[in-house]
Motif scaffolding. Structure first.
Motif, PDB file in Angstrom:
ATOM      1  N   ASP A 128       0.831  -1.209   0.000  1.00 43.09           N
ATOM      2  CA  ASP A 128       0.000   0.000   0.000  1.00 43.09           C
ATOM      3  C   ASP A 128       0.865   1.259   0.000  1.00 43.09           C
ATOM      4  O   ASP A 128       0.539   2.241  -0.661  1.00 43.09           O
ATOM      5  CB  ASP A 128      -0.936   0.006   1.205  1.00 43.09           C
ATOM      6  N   ALA A 129       1.956   1.234   0.735  1.00 44.76           N
ATOM      7  CA  ALA A 129       2.853   2.392   0.788  1.00 44.76           C
ATOM      8  C   ALA A 129       3.506   2.643  -0.578  1.00 44.76           C
ATOM      9  O   ALA A 129       3.599   3.792  -1.031  1.00 44.76           O
ATOM     10  CB  ALA A 129       3.922   2.184   1.852  1.00 44.76           C
ATOM     11  N   GLU A 130       3.955   1.575  -1.234  1.00 48.60           N
ATOM     12  CA  GLU A 130       4.551   1.714  -2.567  1.00 48.60           C
ATOM     13  C   GLU A 130       3.520   2.216  -3.568  1.00 48.60           C
ATOM     14  O   GLU A 130       3.814   3.068  -4.413  1.00 48.60           O
ATOM     15  CB  GLU A 130       5.127   0.382  -3.037  1.00 48.60           C
ATOM     16  N   ALA A 153       0.823   4.000  -2.918  1.00 49.87           N
ATOM     17  CA  ALA A 153       0.527   5.407  -2.622  1.00 49.87           C
ATOM     18  C   ALA A 153       1.639   6.315  -3.129  1.00 49.87           C
ATOM     19  O   ALA A 153       1.373   7.379  -3.702  1.00 49.87           O
ATOM     20  CB  ALA A 153       0.319   5.595  -1.121  1.00 49.87           C
ATOM     21  N   ALA A 154       2.880   5.904  -2.939  1.00 49.79           N
ATOM     22  CA  ALA A 154       4.013   6.712  -3.412  1.00 49.79           C
ATOM     23  C   ALA A 154       4.015   6.809  -4.934  1.00 49.79           C
ATOM     24  O   ALA A 154       4.249   7.891  -5.500  1.00 49.79           O
ATOM     25  CB  ALA A 154       5.327   6.116  -2.908  1.00 49.79           C
ATOM     26  N   ALA A 155       3.759   5.699  -5.606  1.00 44.55           N
ATOM     27  CA  ALA A 155       3.735   5.694  -7.080  1.00 44.55           C
ATOM     28  C   ALA A 155       2.588   6.535  -7.604  1.00 44.55           C
ATOM     29  O   ALA A 155       2.738   7.258  -8.594  1.00 44.55           O
ATOM     30  CB  ALA A 155       3.642   4.269  -7.601  1.00 44.55           C
ATOM     31  N   ALA A 156       1.434   6.474  -6.955  1.00 46.07           N
ATOM     32  CA  ALA A 156       0.284   7.270  -7.369  1.00 46.07           C
ATOM     33  C   ALA A 156       0.562   8.755  -7.156  1.00 46.07           C
ATOM     34  O   ALA A 156       0.235   9.584  -8.015  1.00 46.07           O
ATOM     35  CB  ALA A 156      -0.965   6.841  -6.606  1.00 46.07           C
ATOM     36  N   ALA A 157       1.189   9.111  -6.039  1.00 47.04           N
ATOM     37  CA  ALA A 157       1.528  10.511  -5.771  1.00 47.04           C
ATOM     38  C   ALA A 157       2.537  11.027  -6.793  1.00 47.04           C
ATOM     39  O   ALA A 157       2.421  12.156  -7.282  1.00 47.04           O
ATOM     40  CB  ALA A 157       2.070  10.658  -4.359  1.00 47.04           C
ATOM     41  N   GLU A 158       3.510  10.194  -7.121  1.00 45.42           N
ATOM     42  CA  GLU A 158       4.505  10.562  -8.123  1.00 45.42           C
ATOM     43  C   GLU A 158       3.853  10.803  -9.475  1.00 45.42           C
ATOM     44  O   GLU A 158       4.152  11.771 -10.177  1.00 45.42           O
ATOM     45  CB  GLU A 158       5.546   9.453  -8.227  1.00 45.42           C
ATOM     46  N   LEU A 159       2.920   9.926  -9.829  1.00 41.37           N
ATOM     47  CA  LEU A 159       2.219  10.059 -11.100  1.00 41.37           C
ATOM     48  C   LEU A 159       1.345  11.313 -11.110  1.00 41.37           C
ATOM     49  O   LEU A 159       1.298  12.031 -12.113  1.00 41.37           O
ATOM     50  CB  LEU A 159       1.380   8.811 -11.374  1.00 41.37           C
ATOM     51  N   ALA A 160       0.665  11.600 -10.006  1.00 45.46           N
ATOM     52  CA  ALA A 160      -0.168  12.800  -9.927  1.00 45.46           C
ATOM     53  C   ALA A 160       0.685  14.054 -10.111  1.00 45.46           C
ATOM     54  O   ALA A 160       0.300  14.988 -10.832  1.00 45.46           O
ATOM     55  CB  ALA A 160      -0.905  12.838  -8.593  1.00 45.46           C
ATOM     56  N   LYS A 161       1.852  14.092  -9.488  1.00 52.31           N
ATOM     57  CA  LYS A 161       2.761  15.226  -9.614  1.00 52.31           C
ATOM     58  C   LYS A 161       3.200  15.393 -11.065  1.00 52.31           C
ATOM     59  O   LYS A 161       3.209  16.502 -11.610  1.00 52.31           O
ATOM     60  CB  LYS A 161       3.971  15.013  -8.707  1.00 52.31           C
ATOM     61  N   LEU A 162       3.547  14.287 -11.693  1.00 52.61           N
ATOM     62  CA  LEU A 162       3.967  14.314 -13.083  1.00 52.61           C
ATOM     63  C   LEU A 162       2.850  14.816 -13.993  1.00 52.61           C
ATOM     64  O   LEU A 162       3.065  15.644 -14.877  1.00 52.61           O
ATOM     65  CB  LEU A 162       4.396  12.916 -13.535  1.00 52.61           C
ATOM     66  N   LEU A 163       1.632  14.335 -13.777  1.00 49.18           N
ATOM     67  CA  LEU A 163       0.508  14.747 -14.627  1.00 49.18           C
ATOM     68  C   LEU A 163       0.181  16.223 -14.431  1.00 49.18           C
ATOM     69  O   LEU A 163      -0.180  16.909 -15.400  1.00 49.18           O
ATOM     70  CB  LEU A 163      -0.708  13.873 -14.347  1.00 49.18           C
ATOM     71  N   ARG A 164       0.305  16.734 -13.196  1.00 51.58           N
ATOM     72  CA  ARG A 164       0.092  18.179 -12.991  1.00 51.58           C
ATOM     73  C   ARG A 164       1.089  18.975 -13.822  1.00 51.58           C
ATOM     74  O   ARG A 164       0.724  19.961 -14.460  1.00 51.58           O
ATOM     75  CB  ARG A 164       0.224  18.530 -11.510  1.00 51.58           C
ATOM     76  N   ARG A 165       2.334  18.547 -13.834  1.00 47.95           N
ATOM     77  CA  ARG A 165       3.357  19.243 -14.625  1.00 47.95           C
ATOM     78  C   ARG A 165       3.074  19.110 -16.115  1.00 47.95           C
ATOM     79  O   ARG A 165       3.202  20.070 -16.875  1.00 47.95           O
ATOM     80  CB  ARG A 165       4.734  18.664 -14.311  1.00 47.95           C
ATOM     81  N   HIS A 166       2.667  17.937 -16.520  1.00 45.04           N
ATOM     82  CA  HIS A 166       2.407  17.678 -17.946  1.00 45.04           C
ATOM     83  C   HIS A 166       1.259  18.524 -18.487  1.00 45.04           C
ATOM     84  O   HIS A 166       1.328  19.010 -19.608  1.00 45.04           O
ATOM     85  CB  HIS A 166       2.110  16.186 -18.134  1.00 45.04           C
ATOM     86  N   PHE A 167       0.220  18.714 -17.691  1.00 46.58           N
ATOM     87  CA  PHE A 167      -0.971  19.402 -18.190  1.00 46.58           C
ATOM     88  C   PHE A 167      -0.960  20.904 -17.939  1.00 46.58           C
ATOM     89  O   PHE A 167      -1.954  21.567 -18.179  1.00 46.58           O
ATOM     90  CB  PHE A 167      -2.228  18.779 -17.594  1.00 46.58           C
ATOM     91  N   ARG A 168       0.145  21.467 -17.519  1.00 43.57           N
ATOM     92  CA  ARG A 168       0.241  22.932 -17.363  1.00 43.57           C
ATOM     93  C   ARG A 168       0.156  23.626 -18.671  1.00 43.57           C
ATOM     94  O   ARG A 168       0.530  23.276 -19.686  1.00 43.57           O
ATOM     95  CB  ARG A 168       1.561  23.314 -16.710  1.00 43.57           C
TER      96      ARG A 168
END
Length: 91
Positions: free
Chosen positions: A72-74, A76-91
């Protein structure tokens, strides 16, 4: 990004095609080509990069978020990393 190593040859070939497309844009600008022609080349680059991004995001999801055996920790970390990446991508 361990999942990339299994598809490395395919991904590298795709990146090299994109590099060739970018080089075509440069040649077009240097040759004072018609604006529309250059714009079409840039649009093709954008589409190719978007396709690569789609593939890498999907691979990431399968390997790090939805894979069996991921804690679950891995996850959550992977999902958070992906969310951060997608925020940057869709700017």
């Amino acid at each position: 990004m361990a999942h990339v190593t299994t598809n490395k040859d395919k991904i590298v070939a795709r990146v090299r095609r994109i590099a060739g497309q970018v080089a075509a844009v440069e040649r077009s600008v240097l040759a004072d080509a018609e604006c529309a022609d250059t714009l079409h080349l840039v649009a093709a680059v954008r589409g190719a990069v978007a396709g690569l991004m789609d593939e890498l995001v999907e691979d990431h999801l399968h390997a790090h978020v939805a894979a069996a055996g991921v804690t679950d920790a891995e996850r959550a970390a992977a999902a958070a990393e992906l969310a951060k990446l997608l925020r940057r991508h869709f700017r």
